[in-house]
Design a protein around this motif. Structure first.
Motif, PDB file in Angstrom:
ATOM      1  N   GLU A  37      35.566  36.099  44.501  1.00 38.86           N
ATOM      2  CA  GLU A  37      36.782  35.766  43.767  1.00 38.86           C
ATOM      3  C   GLU A  37      37.331  37.000  43.074  1.00 38.86           C
ATOM      4  N   ARG A  38      38.627  36.972  42.798  1.00 42.48           N
ATOM      5  CA  ARG A  38      39.285  38.047  42.052  1.00 42.48           C
ATOM      6  C   ARG A  38      39.389  37.660  40.590  1.00 42.48           C
ATOM      7  N   VAL A  39      39.173  38.634  39.705  1.00 46.17           N
ATOM      8  CA  VAL A  39      39.340  38.433  38.274  1.00 46.17           C
ATOM      9  C   VAL A  39      40.513  39.289  37.849  1.00 46.17           C
ATOM     10  N   GLU A  40      41.544  38.643  37.326  1.00 54.30           N
ATOM     11  CA  GLU A  40      42.752  39.347  36.927  1.00 54.30           C
ATOM     12  C   GLU A  40      42.999  39.145  35.440  1.00 54.30           C
ATOM     13  N   ASN A  49      37.416  44.501  34.210  1.00 55.12           N
ATOM     14  CA  ASN A  49      38.681  45.211  33.995  1.00 55.12           C
ATOM     15  C   ASN A  49      38.616  46.136  32.774  1.00 55.12           C
ATOM     16  N   CYS A  56      42.806  44.148  39.259  1.00 56.75           N
ATOM     17  CA  CYS A  56      41.850  43.044  39.365  1.00 56.75           C
ATOM     18  C   CYS A  56      40.499  43.565  39.852  1.00 56.75           C
ATOM     19  N   ASP A  57      39.450  42.903  39.400  1.00 54.93           N
ATOM     20  CA  ASP A  57      38.095  43.158  39.884  1.00 54.93           C
ATOM     21  C   ASP A  57      37.713  42.047  40.842  1.00 54.93           C
ATOM     22  N   VAL A  58      36.785  42.351  41.721  1.00 55.05           N
ATOM     23  CA  VAL A  58      36.288  41.368  42.676  1.00 55.05           C
ATOM     24  C   VAL A  58      34.833  41.084  42.330  1.00 55.05           C
TER      25      VAL A  58
END
Length: 80
Positions: A37-40, A49, A56-58
């Protein structure tokens, strides 16, 4: 010409067979084991981040750890 058509037919048949095997395996893996999942955004700073970036981080979400209640202090937990 017939040789090329025979090769294309065998290739297409092998592709379709592997496609119909890969889809259920992939869906089962993503549902039961882990997913990506992506974290935005800024909600997870500074853990994710860092440095004030808005990129975004994955992350890899491990479903097995949560299912077996192996969550410890400091772990990041995602709720959907």
């Amino acid at each position: 010409m017939g040789l090329i058509q025979g090769f294309a037919r065998r290739y297409l048949k092998a592709f379709v067979r592997s496609f119909f095997v890969a889809i259920p395996v992939t869906v089962t893996f993503l549902d039961r084991v882990a997913c990506v999942e992506r974290v935005e955004g800024a909600s997870m700073k500074p853990s994710l981040n860092p440095g004030g970036s808005l990129a975004c981080d994955v992350v890899l979400l491990n479903h097995c750890k949560v299912r077996n209640y192996e969550v410890h202090h400091g772990d990041v937990v995602s709720l959907v």
